[in-house]
Write a protein that holds these residues in place. Sequence first.
Motif, PDB file in Angstrom:
ATOM      1  N   UNK A 134      41.638  23.407  31.342  1.00 20.81           N
ATOM      2  CA  UNK A 134      41.874  23.510  32.788  1.00 20.81           C
ATOM      3  C   UNK A 134      40.590  23.844  33.534  1.00 20.81           C
ATOM      4  N   UNK A 135      39.726  24.654  32.923  1.00 22.62           N
ATOM      5  CA  UNK A 135      38.461  25.019  33.581  1.00 22.62           C
ATOM      6  C   UNK A 135      37.616  23.777  33.865  1.00 22.62           C
ATOM      7  N   UNK A 136      37.637  22.813  32.959  1.00 26.29           N
ATOM      8  CA  UNK A 136      36.858  21.580  33.165  1.00 26.29           C
ATOM      9  C   UNK A 136      37.397  20.766  34.333  1.00 26.29           C
ATOM     10  N   UNK A 137      38.660  21.011  34.714  1.00 27.78           N
ATOM     11  CA  UNK A 137      39.278  20.311  35.848  1.00 27.78           C
ATOM     12  C   UNK A 137      39.318  21.199  37.103  1.00 27.78           C
ATOM     13  N   UNK A 156      37.466  34.338  26.890  1.00 29.03           N
ATOM     14  CA  UNK A 156      38.274  34.014  28.076  1.00 29.03           C
ATOM     15  C   UNK A 156      37.389  33.325  29.109  1.00 29.03           C
ATOM     16  N   UNK A 157      37.732  32.103  29.542  1.00 33.26           N
ATOM     17  CA  UNK A 157      36.912  31.415  30.544  1.00 33.26           C
ATOM     18  C   UNK A 157      37.117  31.989  31.945  1.00 33.26           C
ATOM     19  N   UNK A 158      36.227  31.626  32.847  1.00 36.09           N
ATOM     20  CA  UNK A 158      36.204  32.219  34.187  1.00 36.09           C
ATOM     21  C   UNK A 158      37.383  31.817  35.056  1.00 36.09           C
ATOM     22  N   UNK A 159      38.080  30.728  34.729  1.00 41.23           N
ATOM     23  CA  UNK A 159      39.179  30.290  35.591  1.00 41.23           C
ATOM     24  C   UNK A 159      40.472  31.059  35.351  1.00 41.23           C
ATOM     25  N   UNK A 160      40.494  31.960  34.368  1.00 45.07           N
ATOM     26  CA  UNK A 160      41.677  32.786  34.098  1.00 45.07           C
ATOM     27  C   UNK A 160      41.656  33.993  35.035  1.00 45.07           C
ATOM     28  N   UNK A 161      42.687  34.126  35.846  1.00 41.79           N
ATOM     29  CA  UNK A 161      42.717  35.208  36.827  1.00 41.79           C
ATOM     30  C   UNK A 161      43.127  36.541  36.216  1.00 41.79           C
ATOM     31  N   UNK A 162      44.040  36.513  35.249  1.00 45.85           N
ATOM     32  CA  UNK A 162      44.509  37.735  34.579  1.00 45.85           C
ATOM     33  C   UNK A 162      44.654  37.446  33.094  1.00 45.85           C
ATOM     34  N   UNK A 163      44.081  38.336  32.281  1.00 45.44           N
ATOM     35  CA  UNK A 163      44.144  38.148  30.833  1.00 45.44           C
ATOM     36  C   UNK A 163      44.543  39.456  30.162  1.00 45.44           C
ATOM     37  N   UNK A 175      44.511  39.504  14.547  1.00 48.06           N
ATOM     38  CA  UNK A 175      43.330  40.361  14.691  1.00 48.06           C
ATOM     39  C   UNK A 175      42.282  39.871  15.662  1.00 48.06           C
ATOM     40  N   UNK A 176      42.609  38.895  16.485  1.00 42.83           N
ATOM     41  CA  UNK A 176      41.621  38.359  17.419  1.00 42.83           C
ATOM     42  C   UNK A 176      41.278  39.347  18.522  1.00 42.83           C
ATOM     43  N   UNK A 177      40.073  39.922  18.468  1.00 38.87           N
ATOM     44  CA  UNK A 177      39.593  40.854  19.494  1.00 38.87           C
ATOM     45  C   UNK A 177      38.912  40.028  20.588  1.00 38.87           C
ATOM     46  N   UNK A 178      39.717  39.406  21.421  1.00 42.01           N
ATOM     47  CA  UNK A 178      39.232  38.414  22.381  1.00 42.01           C
ATOM     48  C   UNK A 178      38.496  39.104  23.524  1.00 42.01           C
ATOM     49  N   UNK A 179      37.317  38.608  23.838  1.00 39.86           N
ATOM     50  CA  UNK A 179      36.533  39.131  24.955  1.00 39.86           C
ATOM     51  C   UNK A 179      36.396  38.027  26.000  1.00 39.86           C
ATOM     52  N   UNK A 180      35.860  38.401  27.155  1.00 37.25           N
ATOM     53  CA  UNK A 180      35.670  37.432  28.236  1.00 37.25           C
ATOM     54  C   UNK A 180      34.234  36.928  28.243  1.00 37.25           C
ATOM     55  N   UNK A 181      34.062  35.730  28.782  1.00 37.29           N
ATOM     56  CA  UNK A 181      32.718  35.185  28.933  1.00 37.29           C
ATOM     57  C   UNK A 181      31.885  36.079  29.855  1.00 37.29           C
ATOM     58  N   UNK A 182      30.574  36.131  29.661  1.00 34.01           N
ATOM     59  CA  UNK A 182      29.725  36.893  30.585  1.00 34.01           C
ATOM     60  C   UNK A 182      29.929  36.423  32.024  1.00 34.01           C
ATOM     61  N   UNK A 183      29.997  37.373  32.941  1.00 38.57           N
ATOM     62  CA  UNK A 183      30.203  37.040  34.351  1.00 38.57           C
ATOM     63  C   UNK A 183      31.657  36.909  34.753  1.00 38.57           C
ATOM     64  N   UNK A 184      32.568  37.157  33.807  1.00 34.78           N
ATOM     65  CA  UNK A 184      34.002  37.077  34.124  1.00 34.78           C
ATOM     66  C   UNK A 184      34.364  38.127  35.164  1.00 34.78           C
ATOM     67  N   UNK A 185      35.128  37.724  36.203  1.00 34.77           N
ATOM     68  CA  UNK A 185      35.471  38.636  37.298  1.00 34.77           C
ATOM     69  C   UNK A 185      36.971  38.797  37.490  1.00 34.77           C
ATOM     70  N   UNK A 186      37.752  38.280  36.571  1.00 36.39           N
ATOM     71  CA  UNK A 186      39.198  38.423  36.673  1.00 36.39           C
ATOM     72  C   UNK A 186      39.659  39.772  36.157  1.00 36.39           C
TER      73      UNK A 186
END
Length: 315
Positions: A134-137, A156-163, A175-186
Amino acid sequence: MAGLRDLMIDPRRLLVLAAVALLALNPGMVAGWPAKPKPAAIPAVAPPPPPAEPLPPPKIYLFRGAMGPIFSTGMDRLSEKLIQAGFSADVYEFTICRWIGDRAIASYKEAPAPIVLIGHSMGGLCSIIISEMAAKENIPISLVITIDPAHATDDVPHNVERFINIFLSDSVLGGGNVVALPGYRGHYASYDLKENARVSHINIEKSDDIHRQIVDMVTRLPRIQPQAQADAVPLRYLVPADTLVELWDSGVRMPVRRGDTMDSIAAANRVPLWSLAQSNSIPENAPLTPGQSIIVPRHLMPPEPTAAMATPPRR
C-alpha cells in the motif's frame, strides 16, 4: 440712512468670519476638541468548527499463521466478534497474502475507507507485507495489529498510522520484535508477554481480553480523524507476569507539576505504576522535578462534542 445700513456687517456673519480666522491661525485647536464617543465594539466570537464527518466503516482483513485452521483459530473467533459488532471482517491464509493485498488496494482506490490488518504468526508478517504494498501506492493503513509475528517480519512502513505488536520475545515460532522504519511518526506500541507463563504462541491470539480491546479500537476508528503525529511517543513494554495487557496506542509527554509523584500521575491518568516506570526508564519511586517531562501511555479517543458557543460580554 440706506447707505449706512449697506456698510454695516451682520453680527452673525461677523461671528462666522471670526471663527474661520481663528481656526486658520491655530488649526491644532480642532484636535483638542473632544470627539463624540463611539459605542464600544462587541468582540466577534468565531463560531465553533463543524464536527468532522465520521470516516466510512473500516475494511478489516485478518490473517492466520502456518497451519492456520489448526493453530490460528483465534483469528476466526476475533472475526466473528467483529462481525457481531457490525463490521465486515474476513479471515485469510497467509499463503495468499499478496493476492489479498492487491484486492485491498483495488478496493481502496474504488471506495476509500480505513484499512485494518490483523495477523497471527506468519499472518502478522503478511500484514506488514500488505502495508508495504500500500505504501508504494500512497495508500494509508489505519491500523495494523500483529500477534506474535514471525521473526522475519519487516519494519513498520511510514504509511501505517497506528501499529501494535503483541508478542513473546522468547518464542521460536513467532517472537517477531517488530520495529518501525527510521522517521516513523505514527502511533507505535509493543507488548512483550514473555513473563506470562500461561501465554504461548498457539494461544496468544485466542485471548478474549485482547479480542475485546481490538473490537473497541475498531469501533472507535471511524470517529478518530487523521491527526498530526508530532506528539506521539513510541511505547515498548515488558508486561509483568500475570498482568492483563492494556493496549495503549502510544505515549504522550506531560509536564510534571509541583507536588506530582509517580503514584499521583499514575492515578490521575488511570495507568498502572509499572507502565510509567518502564516508559520513562526510571524506578517506580523515582522523585520528580517540576517542569520535567514524563511519558504517559494513552488511548486514541474520538474528540469530545464541541462546546457551546461563548456568549459575548455585555456592554
